[in-house]
Design a protein around this motif. Structure first.
Motif, mmCIF file in Angstrom:
data_model
loop_
_atom_site.group_PDB
_atom_site.id
_atom_site.type_symbol
_atom_site.label_atom_id
_atom_site.label_comp_id
_atom_site.label_asym_id
_atom_site.label_seq_id
_atom_site.Cartn_x
_atom_site.Cartn_y
_atom_site.Cartn_z
ATOM 1 N N THR A 172 0.829 -1.210 0.000
ATOM 2 C CA THR A 172 0.000 0.000 0.000
ATOM 3 C C THR A 172 0.862 1.259 0.000
ATOM 4 O OG1 THR A 172 -0.158 -0.239 2.400
ATOM 5 C CG2 THR A 172 -2.008 -1.035 1.090
ATOM 6 N N ALA B 273 -6.937 -4.344 9.074
ATOM 7 C CA ALA B 273 -7.536 -4.392 7.732
ATOM 8 C C ALA B 273 -8.837 -5.176 7.826
ATOM 9 C CB ALA B 273 -6.592 -5.060 6.741
ATOM 10 N N LYS C 10 -15.095 -5.318 4.138
ATOM 11 C CA LYS C 10 -16.477 -4.904 4.340
ATOM 12 C C LYS C 10 -17.417 -5.689 3.430
ATOM 13 C CE LYS C 10 -16.940 -1.597 6.663
ATOM 14 N NZ LYS C 10 -17.108 -1.437 8.115
ATOM 15 N N ASN D 207 -15.289 -3.618 -0.069
ATOM 16 C CA ASN D 207 -14.214 -2.662 0.180
ATOM 17 C C ASN D 207 -13.292 -3.195 1.271
ATOM 18 O OD1 ASN D 207 -12.710 -0.314 0.108
ATOM 19 N ND2 ASN D 207 -14.121 0.868 1.381
ATOM 20 N N VAL E 235 -10.692 -2.172 3.848
ATOM 21 C CA VAL E 235 -10.378 -0.911 4.524
ATOM 22 C C VAL E 235 -9.217 -1.114 5.490
ATOM 23 C CG1 VAL E 235 -11.257 0.872 6.072
ATOM 24 C CG2 VAL E 235 -12.750 -0.101 4.329
ATOM 25 N N ARG F 223 -7.483 0.697 8.525
ATOM 26 C CA ARG F 223 -7.926 1.746 9.430
ATOM 27 C C ARG F 223 -7.221 1.654 10.782
ATOM 28 N NH1 ARG F 223 -13.959 -0.841 10.546
ATOM 29 N NH2 ARG F 223 -13.322 -2.320 12.182
ATOM 30 N N ILE G 289 -9.510 6.290 8.437
ATOM 31 C CA ILE G 289 -9.223 5.400 7.313
ATOM 32 C C ILE G 289 -7.895 5.802 6.684
ATOM 33 C CG2 ILE G 289 -10.064 4.479 5.124
ATOM 34 C CD1 ILE G 289 -11.866 3.805 7.471
ATOM 35 N N TRP H 283 -6.342 3.821 4.173
ATOM 36 C CA TRP H 283 -6.293 3.345 2.770
ATOM 37 C C TRP H 283 -7.480 2.418 2.568
ATOM 38 C CZ3 TRP H 283 -6.109 -1.458 0.510
ATOM 39 C CH2 TRP H 283 -5.700 -1.533 -0.808
ATOM 40 N N GLN H 284 -8.028 2.369 1.322
ATOM 41 C CA GLN H 284 -9.118 1.443 1.020
ATOM 42 C C GLN H 284 -9.114 1.115 -0.467
ATOM 43 O OE1 GLN H 284 -12.909 3.233 1.945
ATOM 44 N NE2 GLN H 284 -12.298 5.248 1.185
ATOM 45 N N THR H 285 -9.542 -0.097 -0.780
ATOM 46 C CA THR H 285 -9.549 -0.526 -2.185
ATOM 47 C C THR H 285 -10.523 0.284 -3.024
ATOM 48 O OG1 THR H 285 -11.154 -2.270 -1.625
ATOM 49 C CG2 THR H 285 -8.826 -2.896 -1.673
ATOM 50 N N ASP I 9 -10.720 3.318 -3.184
ATOM 51 C CA ASP I 9 -9.971 4.449 -3.744
ATOM 52 C C ASP I 9 -8.979 3.994 -4.809
ATOM 53 O OD1 ASP I 9 -11.213 6.413 -2.264
ATOM 54 O OD2 ASP I 9 -9.741 6.342 -0.631
#
Length: 834
Positions: free
Chosen positions: A118, A133, A136, A140, A142, A144, A152, A154-156, A158
């Motif tokens: 990441t 990690a 969801k 997604n 996430v 966090r 947050i 980083w997240q997929t 995005d």
């Protein structure tokens, strides 16, 4: 309680001694923990799963997220981490997906080297070892702060790979001045970055698809905030299930979307075909249904067939190699990956020994080099011949163009396409110029004389054979056998003769083309050549025999069929007044305009024909494609529903039927899109859309005076419901010459027919009764897909009995025929004139 406390204590202790021990939830990993070969994360609701996976028939492994509940047999991936750095099978057991102490997610290979990360740089105020990690339930992943879940990192969502899920972003970063790309796979077995990518332009309100990150070949057009559509995607006006939103701030500009019905599973894909595709999952077919795609045709995709490849929409596969060339990689071509293109079989000699092969009726390749000095076709030819790197030339509109590098985006038009293109002269080694199929070559004059003489002799022999063949055909006509009832099993030679070898085309559609013919007794027929029909001969004959027994004054009569080898043809009565659309939308100056009385009788007759299919046959037959093109008119303008047998022949396979109906989406009921079981009410919806067209004389999706596309039923529903002004809907060419009572009745029933909820639509039998004046129709609501207006639908009243003026609420069953029950009096039923 004591046991639970001990369990938590042991979990706490093990956390400090072994980071790989799983005490977290099944959807979460914490700092120091990892996933190995057979371990996965599963989202809390069970919708998605994450772990090592081998896509398609690939030999390599990747960390990916896939649907857990759908497409179980062939897992559908929605995100891939190490797409450009796969893990080989022999190193899978020593590789891992890990959340490091520094807060980064990584994929580690057998040497514990990160092949994907990441790449986050955590600020000083982030507490070490507090990251987690979580996968969801919306797909997604996430990353966090475990102590403060709203933080947050980083997240997929995005950073999508080739799939854009509901709730995700496809954005332009206003800080870095770079877009986040949606990039295609290379092929179905290889998720590495392909040549096609979708991105948001810096202005932030328009998308483009690029080839190789350079050449743009499709644009969405600018976002219209008022209408909530992209100007280049007018189909969004007919969107039933997706809600797009545009967000812009100092950090980013992006679009996101949601699904109106949360039970629908949907995904948006930048496909390896170079097209963006919106797909929804249908439970009853256990398959993905294509909602729409852009560009509309495969050959509009830039360089889809690679260098020296030729794209054609005539059939599958779309790509072939130019004459004298062969695929660079047959293995890739077998996977429908044509990006490598083609290579020469024989090298050029660079001189006058090379010759030119003529490719006719083409769309010229991209990026030609112009030669203004070449003032004629001969000079253009010589200029190419004297340039050793020149691969082809074209001389069009008094301009010379040559191509001296890779030739991309060459398209071959079909022979019968009206928008055919010019000739392209392809340079080949002399040994490659033999018998170019469908083309010409510029060889020596002596060769031309010899070929011309040979062609003349062959033509003479063919003429003699044709005369003999026609004489024998005249002798053989009448040998066709009568099967059940009056249905005739024609031979293929019979139909060739009757149609003059299929020379006069009347029209065509998704299932084949129709040709005019005349039988020996001077009876006019229409012969439909079916394409892509998979039934065996025995099954086809059985199905056709069943359809042949279905006869009604408002259904086109099936006279016979042909089933020889792989040939499947249907023979109908010829309708001299063509189809309804030719009189409504393609009217010639000398054509007589349909008056109101004729239009009303066409609407009523069509309803009677559909009622017969839905309610009077042994099995309910759903037409599936009601539109003006499928309503034919005999010499007395009596309407005949055509192609009703195709629904039975083709079956109820959604993806197959919808593929043929993609061009007439304006007639599709919402349930086609949402993937629920289709009933006869789908035909009712299509009929309602067509009835609006009969009334107004315009297509349901039309251009307004200011050039904008307007969905006519939206405006019509408002006029009927809010203003009760049916005359405003009438075709202006009729100049008000109409029975106002009939007009009002037709307008109201059309609006009832296009209700979103099929239980609020009438049956076709009730439509007939309304149009005949037996049932009184109440004012309808505006459908929610046209205007989000009706929230409480429990007390919607559809019609009332004219004899008692009592309102009856529509109730519907979920049976195949979906007949609407009502309290119609027996007196009304007896007086029905069908």
């Amino acid at each position: 309680m004591m046991g639970s406390a001990r369990s938590q204590t042991w979990c706490f202790l093990f956390f400090f001694f072994s980071f790989s021990y799983f005490c977290a939830a099944a959807d979460t990993i914490s700092s120091g923990q990892s996933l190995t070969q057979n371990q996965t994360l599963i989202s809390n609701g069970g919708n998605f799963e994450l772990g090592f996976i081998r896509p398609g028939n690939s030999l390599n492994y990747y960390i990916g997220i896939w649907y857990k509940k759908v497409s179980v047999q062939n897992k559908t991936l929605v995100w891939v981490a190490n797409r450009n750095s796969p893990i080989t099978p022999d190193h899978l057991s020593t590789s891992e997906f890990k959340l490091l102490d520094d807060g980064n997610l990584v994929v580690l290979n057998q040497f514990k080297i990160a092949v994907w990360s990441t790449n986050l740089t955590m600020s000083n105020n982030v507490i070490m070892n507090s990251s987690q990690a979580v996968l969801k339930d919306d797909g997604n992943l996430v990353l966090r702060n475990g102590l403060k879940e709203s933080d947050i990192y980083w997240q997929t969502f995005d950073f999508p790979s080739e799939t854009w899920l509901p709730g995700g972003k496809l954005k332009y970063d206003n800080r870095t001045k770079k877009p986040h790309l949606l990039t295609s796979w290379k092929n179905p077995n290889d998720p590495s970055e392909g040549l096609f990518s979708l991105e948001l332009l810096p202005a932030g309100n328009e998308y483009v698809i690029r080839w190789n990150l350079t050449e743009p070949y499709w644009t969405s057009g600018a976002w219209n905030t008022q209408n909530q559509i992209f100007s280049g995607v007018p189909e969004m006006r007919l969107n039933y299930i997706y809600n797009f939103s545009y967000i812009q701030n100092e950090n980013e500009s992006y679009f996101t979307y949601s699904v109106y019905n949360s039970s629908i599973t949907s995904r948006f894909v930048m496909d390896f075909s170079g097209q963006i595709k919106q797909l929804t999952w249908t439970e009853n077919t256990q398959n993905w249904f294509l909602f729409w795609s852009q560009p509309r045709t495969q050959c509009e995709v830039y360089a889809f067939c690679g260098p020296f490849g030729v794209c054609s929409q005539k059939g599958f596969p779309f790509c072939t190699c130019m004459e004298g060339f062969e695929p660079r990689s047959s293995k890739d071509w077998n996977l429908n990956d044509f990006s490598g293109g083609c290579v020469r079989r024989t090298s050029l000699e660079c001189g006058d020994k090379d010759q030119f092969y003529t490719m006719s009726n083409v769309k010229l390749p991209a990026k030609p080099q112009s030669l203004p000095a070449a003032a004629s076709a001969d000079e253009c030819r010589l200029a190419c011949l004297n340039n050793c790197s020149c691969n082809a030339y074209a001389y069009t509109s008094s301009k010379c163009s040559i191509w001296d590098g890779n030739m991309l985006s060459l398209q071959q038009f079909a022979a019968d396409e009206n928008d055919g293109g010019p000739d392209l002269y392809l340079r080949l080694a002399a040994s490659e110029i033999k018998k170019p199929p469908g083309g010409k070559n510029n060889g020596s004059n002596s060769t031309g004389i010899i070929v011309g003489a040979a062609v003349g002799i062959v033509a003479l022999l063919c003429l003699v054979l044709v005369l003999v063949w026609r004489w024998r055909m005249r002798q053989s006509i009448g040998t066709s056998k009568t099967v059940e009832g009056s249905l005739v099993a024609f031979t293929y030679r019979d139909l060739q003769s009757a149609t003059k070898n299929f020379s006069e085309k009347l029209g065509g559609g998704g299932f084949g083309s129709v040709f005019k013919g005349i039988l020996p007794d001077s009876t006019g027929i229409a012969v439909k050549k079916l394409e892509g029909l998979g039934q065996g001969e025995k099954q086809f004959r059985s199905e056709v025999s069943t359809i042949g027994t279905i006869q009604h004054v408002n259904l086109v009569r099936l006279r016979g069929f042909c089933s020889e080898g792989d040939k499947r043809l249907l023979v109908y009565d010829y309708m001299p007044n063509s189809s309804l659309d030719s009189h409504m939308f393609r009217q010639q100056e000398d054509d007589k305009m349909l008056n109101w009385k004729t239009r009303y009788q066409i609407a009523l007759g069509t309803a009677r024909g559909l009622t017969y299919l839905h309610e009077k046959c042994r099995d309910c037959i759903i037409h599936c494609d009601i539109k003006p093109e499928n309503i034919l008119l005999d010499a007395e303008f009596c309407p005949k529903v055509a192609d009703f047998g195709l629904a039975k022949l083709i079956g109820r396979d959604f993806s197959r039927v919808l593929t043929t109906m993609r061009g007439t989406r304006g007639y599709l009921a919402p349930e086609w899109i949402s993937g629920v079981a289709i009933t006869a009410k789908a035909d009712v919806y299509s009929y309602g859309m067509m009835l609006f067209e009969i009334i107004s004389g315009r297509r349901n999706s039309d251009h307004s005076e200011d050039g904008k596309i307007m969905f006519f039923p939206t405006w019509a529903a408002r006029k009927i419901t809010e203003e009760e002004d049916a005359l405003a809907l009438l075709d202006s060419r009729l100049e008000g010459d109409v029975n106002e009572e009939e007009l009002t009745r037709a307008c109201k029933v059309a609006c009832w027919c296009i209700q979103d909820d099929e239980s609020h639509r009438p049956s076709m039998g009730q439509v007939v009764q309304i149009l005949e004046g037996i049932l009184e129709v109440n004012s309808p609501p505006i459908p929610r897909t046209l205007q989000v207006l009706v929230e409480n639908e429990e007390n919607i009243h559809f019609y009332s009995d004219t004899t008692s003026n009592r309102s009856s609420q529509v109730q519907s069953t979920s049976s195949t025929s979906s007949h609407t029950k009502s309290s119609i009096s027996s007196t009304s039923l007896k007086s029905q004139k069908d």
